[in-house]
Motif scaffolding. Sequence first.
Motif, PDB file in Angstrom:
ATOM      1  N   GLY A 127       0.796  -1.223   0.000  1.00 58.02           N
ATOM      2  CA  GLY A 127       0.000   0.000   0.000  1.00 58.02           C
ATOM      3  C   GLY A 127       0.824   1.266   0.000  1.00 58.02           C
ATOM      4  N   ALA A 128       2.099   1.161   0.408  1.00 58.81           N
ATOM      5  CA  ALA A 128       2.966   2.344   0.443  1.00 58.81           C
ATOM      6  C   ALA A 128       3.961   2.376  -0.703  1.00 58.81           C
ATOM      7  N   VAL A 129       4.427   1.209  -1.143  1.00 55.20           N
ATOM      8  CA  VAL A 129       5.454   1.156  -2.180  1.00 55.20           C
ATOM      9  C   VAL A 129       4.898   1.569  -3.541  1.00 55.20           C
ATOM     10  N   VAL A 130       3.677   1.166  -3.846  1.00 59.12           N
ATOM     11  CA  VAL A 130       3.109   1.504  -5.160  1.00 59.12           C
ATOM     12  C   VAL A 130       3.011   3.025  -5.357  1.00 59.12           C
ATOM     13  N   PRO A 131       2.398   3.778  -4.421  1.00 60.47           N
ATOM     14  CA  PRO A 131       2.386   5.233  -4.624  1.00 60.47           C
ATOM     15  C   PRO A 131       3.780   5.851  -4.566  1.00 60.47           C
ATOM     16  N   GLY A 132       4.674   5.277  -3.745  1.00 62.31           N
ATOM     17  CA  GLY A 132       6.038   5.801  -3.687  1.00 62.31           C
ATOM     18  C   GLY A 132       6.761   5.663  -5.004  1.00 62.31           C
ATOM     19  N   ILE A 181       5.702  -5.653  -6.890  1.00 63.27           N
ATOM     20  CA  ILE A 181       4.550  -4.751  -6.776  1.00 63.27           C
ATOM     21  C   ILE A 181       4.984  -3.304  -7.017  1.00 63.27           C
ATOM     22  N   GLY A 182       6.238  -2.994  -6.685  1.00 70.86           N
ATOM     23  CA  GLY A 182       6.734  -1.646  -6.924  1.00 70.86           C
ATOM     24  C   GLY A 182       6.785  -1.296  -8.396  1.00 70.86           C
ATOM     25  N   THR A 183       6.940  -2.320  -9.247  1.00 73.59           N
ATOM     26  CA  THR A 183       6.974  -2.045 -10.685  1.00 73.59           C
ATOM     27  C   THR A 183       5.635  -1.513 -11.194  1.00 73.59           C
ATOM     28  N   LEU A 184       4.554  -1.838 -10.493  1.00 77.52           N
ATOM     29  CA  LEU A 184       3.257  -1.291 -10.911  1.00 77.52           C
ATOM     30  C   LEU A 184       3.263   0.228 -10.820  1.00 77.52           C
TER      31      LEU A 184
END
Length: 197
Positions: free
Chosen positions: A10-15, A137-140
């Motif tokens: 929930g935090a890595v994607v917007p980051g 998930i961060g790649t999203l």
Amino acid sequence: QQRTLNVLRGAVVPGQAAVAGVVAVVSLLGKDMLGSDRLAGLGSAAFTMGSAIIAIPLAAMMRRRGRRPALVMALSLGMVGAAIAATGGQLRWFWLFILGMTIFGFGQAATLQARYVAADLAVPEERAKAIGAIVWIGTLGAVFGPMFTPLQKEVGIRLGLDEFIGPYLFAGLLFGLGALVYWRFLQPDPLVVVGGT
């Protein structure tokens, strides 16, 4: 562990979306300010340098106080950096823009550190899988961030700002969202639970 992974997602994607959105325009803004291609990459260099500068102090803070306060601090500073860079870009103060980009890099360091948080509560044979899940998930965010850049630029223009400033405003908001997610939901602190502090 599963709850921790969900919080990290929930935090890595917007980051990562914040970083990718700024990366899409940073050199363009630098070129626009300087009127030259030769030094247009200084903004990206400052951002990378900022990420490197904060990495060791951030890890040291995590050892002393836990993952949660360190991640919240780094993302909050990244949010401030986005605002400073946007101000420098709008006013055409290149030195302020570079300062802001350096501090913005602190937020990127937090998104990179999140992968290690994923391993804190994992059993040894599952650590690589947990880290990989957060990297994936961060790649999203990295993919979808630049897709919204035209919309972000349009919002900036509607606010009376330079076309390249909009992505910085959204990046600040996204870093702030990530900090809020960590502050509210990364409890108990994974590193404290395993006795790492």
